[in-house]
Design a protein around this motif. Structure first.
Motif, PDB file in Angstrom:
ATOM      1  N   GLU A 112       0.825  -1.209   0.000  1.00 23.25           N
ATOM      2  CA  GLU A 112       0.000   0.000   0.000  1.00 23.25           C
ATOM      3  C   GLU A 112       0.858   1.257   0.000  1.00 23.25           C
ATOM      4  O   GLU A 112       0.561   2.233  -0.708  1.00 23.25           O
ATOM      5  N   VAL A 113       1.923   1.242   0.786  1.00 21.49           N
ATOM      6  CA  VAL A 113       2.842   2.384   0.804  1.00 21.49           C
ATOM      7  C   VAL A 113       3.478   2.554  -0.576  1.00 21.49           C
ATOM      8  O   VAL A 113       3.573   3.667  -1.100  1.00 21.49           O
ATOM      9  N   SER A 114       3.897   1.456  -1.166  1.00 21.18           N
ATOM     10  CA  SER A 114       4.508   1.512  -2.500  1.00 21.18           C
ATOM     11  C   SER A 114       3.555   2.136  -3.517  1.00 21.18           C
ATOM     12  O   SER A 114       3.960   2.967  -4.336  1.00 21.18           O
ATOM     13  N   ILE A 115       2.295   1.742  -3.449  1.00 23.68           N
ATOM     14  CA  ILE A 115       1.293   2.282  -4.371  1.00 23.68           C
ATOM     15  C   ILE A 115       1.057   3.768  -4.119  1.00 23.68           C
ATOM     16  O   ILE A 115       0.989   4.572  -5.060  1.00 23.68           O
ATOM     17  N   ASN A 116       0.958   4.147  -2.866  1.00 27.65           N
ATOM     18  CA  ASN A 116       0.688   5.551  -2.547  1.00 27.65           C
ATOM     19  C   ASN A 116       1.847   6.468  -2.909  1.00 27.65           C
ATOM     20  O   ASN A 116       1.632   7.625  -3.295  1.00 27.65           O
ATOM     21  N   VAL A 117       3.071   5.981  -2.790  1.00 34.07           N
ATOM     22  CA  VAL A 117       4.229   6.767  -3.233  1.00 34.07           C
ATOM     23  C   VAL A 117       4.146   6.984  -4.740  1.00 34.07           C
ATOM     24  O   VAL A 117       4.366   8.096  -5.240  1.00 34.07           O
TER      25      VAL A 117
END
Length: 218
Positions: free
Chosen positions: A25-30
Motif C-alpha cells: 500500500e505504501v509503495s502504491i501511494n508513493v
C-alpha cells in the motif's frame, strides 16, 4: 514504446525517482504521489523479498489509472530476476552493475537496459553490450566534475548519476552543467520520513519543486 521512446521520456523528465518499500500500500501511494506531481517514469527497486509482488501490484495500478506512466525495475543483477520482472511487465530494466547476460535477456525482450557504472572501463563495457544510457553509481563518490572528465570519451552515451544527487537547485544544476541528461533521485526525494509517516502530499509538493528546477535548466 520503443527503447528510444523510453529514453526520450526519461531525458525529457530529467529525473528518475527510485524507491522500494516492503508494504504494498505504501509503495502504491508513493507512486500515486509522484504521478500527481507530474512524474511519468519511475524506478521501483528490487531490494526486498516483497519486490516482485509489489511490482505486480504497481503494474496493475499503472495499467488501470496512470496513463503515460513508465514503470521500470532497478537493482536487477541476475538473468532470473530480469526474466521475472520482464514477465511482470517492466517497461525498462536498471542494473547496479554491467552484466552482459542480463543485457542480452533485456534487449532480446525489446526493453531498455540501463546498467550501473563507475569507471570508464565499465562505461565502455556497457556501451559494447548495447547500453544507450548508464547510471553513474554511486554519484556521491565521484561528484559532478567526473562526468565532464569522462564524457568526451563516450560521445554517444547518456549519463544519469544516482546516489548523492540532492534536491537543491545548486546541486542539480552542477550535475547538468557537467553533462548529465537526467538524475536518479532516491532517499533525498523519497525520504525515510516520507515513507514512515506516509507524507504523500509532502512528496508531491517536493517533487513538483524539483521538476520546476529541472524545467528551468537549459
Amino acid at each position: 514504446m520503443t527503447q528510444q521512446d523510453i529514453l526520450g521520456q526519461i531525458t525529457q523528465q530529467k529525473m528518475l525517482p527510485l524507491y522500494f518499500h516492503k508494504d504494498t500500500e505504501v509503495s502504491i501511494n508513493v507512486l500515486k504521489a509522484l504521478y500527481a506531481a507530474g512524474i511519468k517514469a519511475v524506478e521501483y527497486t528490487n531490494r526486498g523479498a516483497e519486490a516482485v509482488e509489489n511490482f505486480k501490484a504497481l503494474r496493475k495500478v499503472v495499467n488501470e489509472s496512470m496513463p503515460g506512466m513508465l514503470l521500470g525495475i532497478g537493482t536487477v543483477k541476475t538473468v532470473a530476476d530480469a526474466e521475472t520482472f520482464i514477465n511482470a511487465g517492466a517497461d525498462f530494466i536498471i542494473s547496479p552493475v554491467v552484466y552482459p547476460p542480463v543485457a542480452k535477456v533485456v534487449q532480446d525482450a525489446g526493453l531498455l537496459w540501463i546498467p550501473g557504472c563507475l569507471t570508464p572501463t565499465e562505461v565502455f563495457t556497457a556501451e559494447m553490450n548495447g547500453a544507450k544510457m548508464v547510471k553513474i553509481f554511486p554519484g556521491s563518490v565521484v561528484g559532478p566534475s567526473y562526468i565532464s572528465a569522462i564524457k568526451e570519451l563516450f560521445p554517444g552515451m547518456l549519463f544519469m548519476p544516482t546516489g548523492g544527487v540532492d534536491t537543491t537547485a545548486e546541486n542539480i544544476k552542477e550535475w547538468f552543467s557537467n553533462g548529465v541528461v537526467a538524475v536518479g533521485m532516491g532517499s533525498k526525494l523519497i525520504s525515510k520520513s516520507v515513507l514512515q509517516n506516509k507524507e504523500y502530499d509532502k512528496l508531491t509538493t517536493q517533487t513538483k519543486q524539483v521538476l520546476e528546477i529541472l524545467n528551468n535548466i537549459q
